[in-house]
Design an enzyme around this catalytic site. Structure first.
Site, PDB file in Angstrom:
ATOM      1  N   CYS A 168      -0.371   4.182   2.260  1.00  0.00           N
ATOM      2  CA  CYS A 168      -0.143   3.959   3.701  1.00  0.00           C
ATOM      3  C   CYS A 168       1.329   4.176   4.061  1.00  0.00           C
ATOM      4  O   CYS A 168       1.636   4.737   5.105  1.00  0.00           O
ATOM      5  CB  CYS A 168      -0.484   2.531   4.124  1.00  0.00           C
ATOM      6  SG  CYS A 168      -1.964   1.853   3.401  1.00  0.00           S
ATOM      7  N   ASP A 169       2.241   3.713   3.205  1.00  0.00           N
ATOM      8  CA  ASP A 169       3.638   3.584   3.633  1.00  0.00           C
ATOM      9  C   ASP A 169       4.635   4.512   2.938  1.00  0.00           C
ATOM     10  O   ASP A 169       5.790   4.588   3.372  1.00  0.00           O
ATOM     11  CB  ASP A 169       4.102   2.130   3.428  1.00  0.00           C
ATOM     12  CG  ASP A 169       3.302   1.167   4.296  1.00  0.00           C
ATOM     13  OD1 ASP A 169       2.816   1.611   5.347  1.00  0.00           O
ATOM     14  OD2 ASP A 169       3.140  -0.002   3.915  1.00  0.00           O
TER      15      ASP A 169
ATOM     16  N   CYS B 126       0.829  -1.207   0.000  1.00  0.00           N
ATOM     17  CA  CYS B 126       0.000   0.000   0.000  1.00  0.00           C
ATOM     18  C   CYS B 126       0.866   1.260   0.000  1.00  0.00           C
ATOM     19  O   CYS B 126       1.478   1.599   1.025  1.00  0.00           O
ATOM     20  CB  CYS B 126      -0.907  -0.009   1.239  1.00  0.00           C
ATOM     21  SG  CYS B 126      -1.864   1.498   1.413  1.00  0.00           S
TER      22      CYS B 126
END
Ligand code: NAP
Length: 330
Positions: free
Chosen positions: A155-156, A152
């Site tokens: 997200c990261d 993701c």
């Protein structure tokens, strides 16, 4: 069709059963499930949506959605999904959180959905449980997950500021996410098993014009390297057999999806990969159970197709419920 007798069920597990019978239970709160929720709530069907984490599905992980009609400059995935949820709840949709453990079909047309060790009864089920990221299934992937291996970008990405990363895959997700990652990282190498991309042309134009992105064509990752965190990947060229190490701090894997259908345990007909077969009205092989969105076997998986199928599934389910209750408008 016969009218269902709605009798309370008695058994030793009574405390874990809800006596009421919903008109519909929707499994999954992505674009397909929320659209079903909007339609069934407006039709005044007593509907419960079950979501395992947070409504929005995979679309919530997308920075910007450019091909959902009505937004000429695109719309952020989380914003679009929050609006869909708000719209469904405004019309009265109830949402319950938990992972669906089991689906059962009774003889009297009542179906059971088990979540959090509790059984809910319903006349129809709409399966909108979507899909999740496939794994590469290579050494190092599981061990270094969360320590440089990610599925993701939204997200990261901030954890990889000014670092060198690789993206694996050549579809829409890989290319969109690689482009997004260039806002944070120093350099991206896209590793793709063919010599051309699967992604849509407009994304290809952008990725080939981006100076931070380079490619390892015809190549597959055979191992993710590193002890405490990712230090590189070992790749193999499929045409020449040549192996090579690419040093990097992050590995973002976007090699397609697997459907979330394991809990169905043969209640409906699935293809070999676990996608659900339906007819044109989204009905599965089991009467009164419908499927829509990414978990369904189909040609194109997009937010817009998920919503369209959700609307059809909701309307078909509504007709079925009205028929069972003997209140059809003919
Ligand atoms: P996808 O279209 O299935 O593409 C997966 C990519 O990963 C393919 O290029 C595939 O290679 C490669 N791949 C698969 N297994 C692999 C393996 N074991 N090792 C190395 N490479 C592997 O998946 P996706 O990109 O996640 O997209 C899923 C669906 O969502 C698609 O329908 C897509 O159009 C849609 N989507 C749309 C948008 C958008 O409209 N903006 C954005 C994201 C996703 P091959 O090409 O050789 O098969």
């Amino acid at each position: 069709m016969s009218v269902v007798s709605i009798k309370p069920e008695t058994s030793s597990e009574e405390e874990t059963k809800e006596e009421k019978i919903y008109d519909a239970i929707i499994i999954g709160g992505g674009p397909a499930g929320l659209t079903v929720g909007i339609y069934l709530s407006r039709a005044r069907m007593d509907t419960l949506l079950i979501e395992k984490a947070m409504p929005g599905g995979q679309a919530i992980l997308t920075e910007i959605i450019e091909n959902y009609p009505g937004f000429p400059h695109g719309i952020a995935g989380p914003e679009l999904m929050q609006k869909m949820e708000e719209q469904a709840v405004r019309f009265g949709l109830k949402i319950e959180y938990g992972e669906t453990e089991e689906v059962k079909v009774k003889k009297d047309k009542v179906k059971i959905v088990k979540i959090n060790n509790k059984e809910y009864r319903t006349l129809t089920i709409i399966l909108a449980s979507g899909a999740e990221a496939s794994k590469l299934e290579v050494p190092g992937e599981e061990e270094l997950r969360g320590r440089g291996v990610s599925y993701c970008a939204t997200c990261d990405a901030p954890f990889f500021k000014h670092q060198k990363i690789v993206v694996v895959g050549g579809g829409d997700t890989a290319i969109e996410e690689a482009l997004y990652l260039t806002k944070f990282v120093w350099e991206v190498t896209i590793i793709h098993r063919r010599d051309r991309l699967r992604a849509t042309k407009i994304l290809q134009e952008r990725v080939f014009a981006n100076k931070k992105i380079n490619f390892a064509w015809d190549s597959v990752v055979t191992k993710i390297l590193g002890k405490e965190k990712v230090e590189g990947v070992l790749i193999q060229n499929k045409k020449t057999g040549e192996e090579k190490e690419i040093p990097c701090q992050g590995v973002f894997v976007f090699v397609g999806n697997v459907p979330n259908s394991k809990f169905l345990n043969k209640v409906v007909k699935l293809d070999q990969k676990g996608y659900i077969f339906t007819d044109d009205n989204m009905m599965t092989s089991q009467e009164g159970i419908y499927a829509c969105g990414d978990v369904r076997k189909k040609l194109l998986r997009q937010v817009v197709t998920a919503c369209g199928e959700g609307a059809t599934a909701a309307y078909a389910a509504q007709k079925y419920i009205e028929e069972i209750k003997g209140v059809s408008y003919r």
